[in-house]
Design a protein around this motif. Structure first.
Motif, mmCIF file in Angstrom:
data_model
loop_
_atom_site.group_PDB
_atom_site.id
_atom_site.type_symbol
_atom_site.label_atom_id
_atom_site.label_comp_id
_atom_site.label_asym_id
_atom_site.label_seq_id
_atom_site.Cartn_x
_atom_site.Cartn_y
_atom_site.Cartn_z
ATOM 1 N N ASP A 1 -8.755 3.809 -5.951
ATOM 2 C CA ASP A 1 -9.926 2.959 -5.708
ATOM 3 C C ASP A 1 -9.511 1.654 -5.045
ATOM 4 O OD1 ASP A 1 -12.085 4.521 -6.711
ATOM 5 O OD2 ASP A 1 -11.400 4.123 -8.742
ATOM 6 N N ASP A 2 -8.351 1.154 -5.399
ATOM 7 C CA ASP A 2 -7.834 -0.070 -4.807
ATOM 8 C C ASP A 2 -7.649 0.099 -3.301
ATOM 9 O OD1 ASP A 2 -6.908 -2.741 -5.311
ATOM 10 O OD2 ASP A 2 -4.878 -2.055 -4.912
ATOM 11 N N GLN A 3 -7.075 1.224 -2.884
ATOM 12 C CA GLN A 3 -6.861 1.485 -1.465
ATOM 13 C C GLN A 3 -8.171 1.723 -0.725
ATOM 14 O OE1 GLN A 3 -4.056 4.684 -2.290
ATOM 15 N NE2 GLN A 3 -2.419 3.535 -1.293
ATOM 16 N N VAL A 4 -9.100 2.408 -1.371
ATOM 17 C CA VAL A 4 -10.409 2.619 -0.748
ATOM 18 C C VAL A 4 -11.101 1.279 -0.516
ATOM 19 C CG1 VAL A 4 -12.695 3.645 -1.045
ATOM 20 C CG2 VAL A 4 -10.664 4.941 -1.694
ATOM 21 N N ASN A 5 -10.996 0.361 -1.479
ATOM 22 C CA ASN A 5 -11.567 -0.977 -1.305
ATOM 23 C C ASN A 5 -10.965 -1.681 -0.094
ATOM 24 O OD1 ASN A 5 -13.206 -0.709 -3.533
ATOM 25 N ND2 ASN A 5 -11.902 -1.902 -4.898
ATOM 26 N N GLN A 6 -9.665 -1.537 0.090
ATOM 27 C CA GLN A 6 -9.002 -2.180 1.225
ATOM 28 C C GLN A 6 -9.462 -1.579 2.540
ATOM 29 O OE1 GLN A 6 -4.981 -1.489 0.030
ATOM 30 N NE2 GLN A 6 -4.926 -3.219 -1.395
ATOM 31 N N LEU A 7 -9.598 -0.260 2.585
ATOM 32 C CA LEU A 7 -10.087 0.388 3.801
ATOM 33 C C LEU A 7 -11.523 -0.023 4.095
ATOM 34 C CD1 LEU A 7 -8.556 3.927 3.229
ATOM 35 C CD2 LEU A 7 -7.875 2.277 4.972
ATOM 36 N N LEU A 8 -12.336 -0.130 3.052
ATOM 37 C CA LEU A 8 -13.713 -0.582 3.220
ATOM 38 C C LEU A 8 -13.750 -1.990 3.802
ATOM 39 C CD1 LEU A 8 -16.778 -0.530 2.808
ATOM 40 C CD2 LEU A 8 -16.393 -1.185 0.416
ATOM 41 N N PRO B 1 -4.571 -10.343 2.865
ATOM 42 C CA PRO B 1 -6.028 -10.246 2.872
ATOM 43 C C PRO B 1 -6.437 -8.783 2.826
ATOM 44 C CG PRO B 1 -5.285 -11.846 4.499
ATOM 45 C CD PRO B 1 -4.048 -11.158 3.967
ATOM 46 N N MET B 2 -7.524 -8.486 2.143
ATOM 47 C CA MET B 2 -7.895 -7.093 1.945
ATOM 48 C C MET B 2 -8.103 -6.367 3.261
ATOM 49 S SD MET B 2 -10.282 -7.018 -1.451
ATOM 50 C CE MET B 2 -10.253 -5.227 -1.433
ATOM 51 N N ALA B 3 -8.725 -7.033 4.242
ATOM 52 C CA ALA B 3 -8.948 -6.382 5.526
ATOM 53 C C ALA B 3 -7.625 -6.081 6.219
ATOM 54 C CB ALA B 3 -9.833 -7.249 6.421
ATOM 55 N N LEU B 4 -6.655 -6.976 6.095
ATOM 56 C CA LEU B 4 -5.351 -6.742 6.699
ATOM 57 C C LEU B 4 -4.623 -5.624 5.972
ATOM 58 C CD1 LEU B 4 -3.095 -7.425 8.642
ATOM 59 C CD2 LEU B 4 -2.358 -9.249 7.096
ATOM 60 N N ALA B 5 -4.705 -5.616 4.637
ATOM 61 C CA ALA B 5 -4.091 -4.527 3.875
ATOM 62 C C ALA B 5 -4.724 -3.194 4.246
ATOM 63 C CB ALA B 5 -4.246 -4.783 2.375
ATOM 64 N N GLY B 6 -6.049 -3.204 4.460
ATOM 65 C CA GLY B 6 -6.731 -1.983 4.890
ATOM 66 C C GLY B 6 -6.282 -1.542 6.265
ATOM 67 N N GLU B 7 -6.072 -2.499 7.157
ATOM 68 C CA GLU B 7 -5.598 -2.179 8.508
ATOM 69 C C GLU B 7 -4.191 -1.590 8.462
ATOM 70 O OE1 GLU B 7 -3.343 -2.884 12.169
ATOM 71 O OE2 GLU B 7 -3.073 -3.912 10.256
ATOM 72 N N ASN C 1 0.817 -1.208 0.000
ATOM 73 C CA ASN C 1 0.000 0.000 0.000
ATOM 74 C C ASN C 1 0.854 1.264 0.000
ATOM 75 O OD1 ASN C 1 -2.622 -1.217 0.206
ATOM 76 N ND2 ASN C 1 -1.921 -1.962 2.189
ATOM 77 N N THR C 2 0.533 2.166 -0.890
ATOM 78 C CA THR C 2 1.185 3.463 -0.915
ATOM 79 C C THR C 2 0.122 4.524 -0.763
ATOM 80 O OG1 THR C 2 0.947 3.702 -3.310
ATOM 81 C CG2 THR C 2 2.922 2.575 -2.526
ATOM 82 N N ASN C 3 0.532 5.699 -0.352
ATOM 83 C CA ASN C 3 -0.417 6.776 -0.144
ATOM 84 C C ASN C 3 -0.553 7.671 -1.357
ATOM 85 O OD1 ASN C 3 -2.211 8.157 1.648
ATOM 86 N ND2 ASN C 3 -0.737 9.824 1.739
ATOM 87 N N SER C 4 0.172 7.371 -2.412
ATOM 88 C CA SER C 4 0.159 8.212 -3.595
ATOM 89 C C SER C 4 -0.472 7.477 -4.753
ATOM 90 C CB SER C 4 1.580 8.632 -3.969
ATOM 91 O OG SER C 4 1.569 9.343 -5.192
ATOM 92 N N VAL C 5 -1.501 8.093 -5.324
ATOM 93 C CA VAL C 5 -2.184 7.466 -6.449
ATOM 94 C C VAL C 5 -1.265 7.382 -7.660
ATOM 95 C CG1 VAL C 5 -4.133 7.676 -8.024
ATOM 96 C CG2 VAL C 5 -4.407 8.295 -5.628
ATOM 97 N N SER C 6 -0.454 8.399 -7.843
ATOM 98 C CA SER C 6 0.359 8.476 -9.055
ATOM 99 C C SER C 6 1.724 7.818 -8.920
ATOM 100 C CB SER C 6 0.553 9.948 -9.434
ATOM 101 O OG SER C 6 1.196 10.636 -8.380
ATOM 102 N N SER C 7 2.099 7.380 -7.711
ATOM 103 C CA SER C 7 3.421 6.801 -7.536
ATOM 104 C C SER C 7 3.515 5.450 -8.229
ATOM 105 C CB SER C 7 3.726 6.643 -6.052
ATOM 106 O OG SER C 7 2.843 5.717 -5.470
ATOM 107 N N GLU C 8 4.756 5.028 -8.497
ATOM 108 C CA GLU C 8 4.968 3.728 -9.103
ATOM 109 C C GLU C 8 4.527 2.632 -8.141
ATOM 110 O OE1 GLU C 8 5.991 2.944 -12.152
ATOM 111 O OE2 GLU C 8 5.885 5.073 -12.615
ATOM 112 N N PRO C 9 3.914 1.561 -8.639
ATOM 113 C CA PRO C 9 3.495 0.478 -7.744
ATOM 114 C C PRO C 9 4.687 -0.094 -6.995
ATOM 115 C CG PRO C 9 2.561 0.205 -9.937
ATOM 116 C CD PRO C 9 3.581 1.291 -10.035
#
Length: 494
Positions: free
Chosen positions: A323-330, A243-249, A226-234
């Motif tokens: 959107d990927d990060q928002v999904n993880q937070l959700l 797991p998505m919940a863990l990535a969100g945490e 997970n990065t905090n920048s939408v435009s940064s390189e993956p």
């Protein structure tokens, strides 16, 4: 025409029901379309001017006939209405034990991510005999997720979530289409839905392999960190995928949200324990169910709906999170609720019981994220006037800056002890600051100003660039108040 299918294969629990309703509508249509033209044709011939018939049109009526042609069409329309309504409700109401899969549509591909973190592009693997719910959003324009063999189709919209669910009944590969014109390559925006036995699905789900990111890049056996920048390189790390919940945490922690959202309550933002799936009351007295769209809006536009008893101090993350990060937070917020589905066993609790915060705060309540450059503002009370070893400051502006600092929730990250996610600002004014690139700079007034309006310009060493950019959120006068407040906290050597 040999072997040409007039209808797609029936491969879901909905397929047979929808086909039956369709054939009923077709039969009713053919009944009227097949009978009425012949009646009209008969009357045309019968009463043609060449025919010698009685055209006096004597007045007559038959109540039975009038009731017949009124009641029968009424009954047919009511059958169609209630049949369709009950089927619609069934299709819009997923069971409790549903498997959630997150879908992102973009020109011109489908990206899916399973709860355990495994990702796919233009493919979707699902188990037979299990209810699957797709939680979908679009990165650009309107798309439509369509699986003909399942008889399910749902528009996928930018800026919000839509959902559909199904239960596959036959093992095999089935076509996936975009059924909404979405631009030049709309025709090639398709894919494959693969239905597998439960055993094969579980084996597939836990087998590492190529991971295709939402931007289309392929990372063999690696996943996005997970990065905090939408435009940064993956950024990638080895493993099957968190797991998505863990990535969100993890994202929640990296954003510093735990400083405001405390599970036991008492923070600047509300506890997120058992928020999802429950009604929330707002400062204007209205209430709303905390569903997927509510959580998403609270992350991206936190001031839209402010929870009663809290101030609108959470930054808006629109444009800062993908959107990927928002999904993880959700997924993480849902894992904290007894109505959000089963939380993965690997999902730990956060810090001192903090629930998801800035990024996931219910509507405009959470505090801002951690800092990067020496920005935010500590909790110290401004000095009572004059100089603080580094030159004079405006006491009135500093007092207003102190209040603004509190309202923004910066105390969650900038602590005098220096243990927060952002550096302590006590004595930072006119000190020498070491930046992440190894260079140094004097923290003068210009530096503090830049750190507020463009926090990623110069990032302090040992801190992550996770502080929001306040350039478009604060007025010039407010920025100056914050600068004076930081000056009031003392300078180098004091």
């Amino acid at each position: 025409m040999q072997g040409f299918p007039f209808f797609p294969e029936q491969a879901s629990t909905f397929a047979g029901q929808i086909d039956l309703l369709y054939f009923f509508l077709l039969a009713v249509s053919l009944l009227f379309a097949g009978v009425l033209p012949f009646v009209i044709l008969y009357l045309i011939v019968r009463y043609h001017r060449s025919q010698k018939v009685d055209r006096s049109n004597p007045m007559s009526s038959d109540l039975r006939l009038e009731l017949t042609w009124t009641i029968i069409p009424l009954l047919l329309t009511m059958v169609v209405f209630f049949w369709g309504a009950f089927l619609y409700i069934q299709m819009r109401t997923p069971p409790k034990d549903v498997i959630d899969v997150y879908v992102i549509g973009k020109q011109w591909m489908w990206h899916t991510q399973h709860a355990n973190g495994k990702r796919e592009n233009n493919e979707l693997h699902v188990p037979i005999g299990q209810s699957v719910r797709l939680i979908m959003t679009s990165q650009d324009v309107i798309h439509s997720f369509y699986i003909p063999a399942f008889r399910v189709k749902q528009d996928v919209l930018p800026g919000r979530y839509t959902t559909l669910w199904f239960e596959a009944t036959k093992v095999g590969d089935y076509h996936l289409f975009c059924a909404e014109y979405c631009g030049t390559d709309h025709a090639v925006m398709g894919g494959t839905v693969t239905v597998m036995s439960l055993k094969d699905y579980q084996a597939w789900l836990t087998t590492p392999g190529q991971v295709i990111m939402p931007d289309g890049s392929v990372q063999a056996g690696q996943v996005l960190v997970n990065t905090n920048s939408v435009s940064s390189e993956p950024q990638v790390g080895s493993s099957l995928g968190d797991p998505m919940a863990l990535a969100g945490e993890q994202l929640f922690t990296s954003l510093g949200c735990s400083g405001c959202h405390i599970m036991a309550g008492g923070g600047l933002g509300p506890s997120l324990k058992n928020v999802f799936g429950y009604d929330q009351q707002f400062t204007d007295g209205s209430t709303m169910l905390a569903d997927e769209n509510y959580v998403r809006e609270s992350i991206l536009n936190s001031a839209a709906k402010v929870v009663q008893g809290y101030q609108p101090v959470m930054p808006a993350y629109q444009g800062q999170l993908s959107d990927d990060q928002v999904n993880q937070l959700l997924a993480y917020v849902k894992s904290l609720s007894n109505r959000g589905g089963t939380a993965p066993a690997t999902v730990p609790t956060v810090g001192a019981g903090a629930t998801s915060a800035a990024a996931t705060a219910p509507a405009g309540t959470s505090a801002p994220v951690a800092t990067s450059a020496p920005l935010a503002l500590p909790t110290a009370t401004p000095a009572s006037g004059g100089a603080s070893g580094g030159g004079p400051f405006n006491a009135d502006l500093a007092a207003k800056g102190s209040q603004l600092f509190t309202n923004l929730g910066c105390i969650g990250c900038h602590q005098d002890t220096g243990v927060g996610l952002g550096p302590s600002l006590k004595g930072v004014y006119n000190s020498t600051v070491t930046l992440s690139d190894g260079s140094t700079i004097t923290a003068d007034e210009a530096y503090i100003h830049e750190s507020i309006v463009n926090s990623t310009a110069k990032v302090v060493k040992d801190y992550n660039p996770i502080m929001p950019v306040y350039g478009s959120q604060l007025k010039d006068a407010e920025v100056q108040q914050l600068v004076e407040y930081v000056k009031s906290l003392g300078s180098a050597g004091n």
